[in-house]
Enzyme design. Structure first.
Site: not given
Length: 259
Positions: A13, A15
């Site tokens: 991922d 963020d």
């Protein structure tokens, strides 16, 4: 994890794992550098459908993180891949930004509000009542309802913003039709991403900061999962879920030596 095959490809991922509020998380640059040097296939994933991979490449580079365009996988790309598989050469009424409209153009979709096959809802900072009303009427007329991701809120400097999932709930309430979400935690996003880099789930790992999206999607796609504690999920919240990540680490810096 001792019985698992060695990790040959990585999905992570963005963020909360690599960056936080526009600032790189310590260790992110070393992790990406080691990945590039290893030659192992990898993807940086985001549920945000606003930006194209080229946009995200430029934004990350300004932060000092070098991620090739081809190593960025967004919910917009996953949505476009899904629609191309389901109904090649179709049409859609789109609420979203360039990341979504570009992805749909690239698969040959016609963007129209005249009897579209789909209404596709993505992220935008300018949701309009007029656009939502049109979406409701098109769905009532038979268009199928697709959303890039189920995230109900998004971050901003001023605080939380209503996001795709919240607007989808409004449209569902008005039409009685539930959307199909292409992004995390749907393992479809992981599988299409793995296919894009020629990787296999049994030799791949997913790194994320959220139990309810990253870890869940990675687990359901058959990958090893690593939860970092630099994002939304706090250590005391892990036991709230009926599933667990393969391993919990403090940050991405703890995984550099795993590559």
């Amino acid at each position: 994890m001792a019985d698992r095959r060695p990790i040959e490809s990585w999905l992570t991922d963005m963020d909360g794992v690599l960056i936080h509020e526009g600032v790189p998380i310590p260790g992110a640059d070393s992790f990406l550098k080691k990945l590039r040097e290893s030659g192992k296939p990898f993807l940086v994933l985001t549920n945000n459908s606003i930006y194209t991979p080229r946009d995200l490449h430029a934004r990350l580079r300004r932060m000092g993180l070098d991620v090739p365009v081809e190593s960025i996988w967004t919910s917009a790309l996953a949505t476009a891949q899904f629609l191309d598989d389901q109904r090649p050469g179709g049409s859609a009424y789109v609420i979203g930004e360039a990341g979504l409209t570009t992805a749909l153009h690239d698969i040959g979709y016609i963007l129209t509000d005249h009897e579209p096959d789909y209404v596709v809802l993505g992220e935008t900072r300018t949701y309009s009542f007029e656009a939502m009303t049109k979406a409701v009427r098109l769905i009532d007329a038979g268009a199928r309802f697709i959303c890039t991701n189920p995230d109900e809120t998004g971050p901003s400097a001023e605080g939380a913003l209503p996001a795709t999932g919240a607007v989808a709930a409004l449209i569902t309430k008005a039409t009685g039709k539930q959307p199909y979400f292409a992004g995390k935690p749907n393992p479809l996003m992981m599988r299409t991403g793995l296919n894009a880099i020629g990787a296999h789930s049994e030799t791949s790992a997913m790194i994320g900061d959220r139990m309810d999206t990253d870890v869940l999607a990675g687990m359901e796609a058959g990958m090893q999962t690593f939860l970092v504690l630099t994002g939304l999920t706090r250590p005391e919240q892990i036991e709230d879920f009926p599933y667990r990540p393969s391993k919990v680490v403090d940050s991405i810096a703890d995984l550099v030596d795993r590559i």
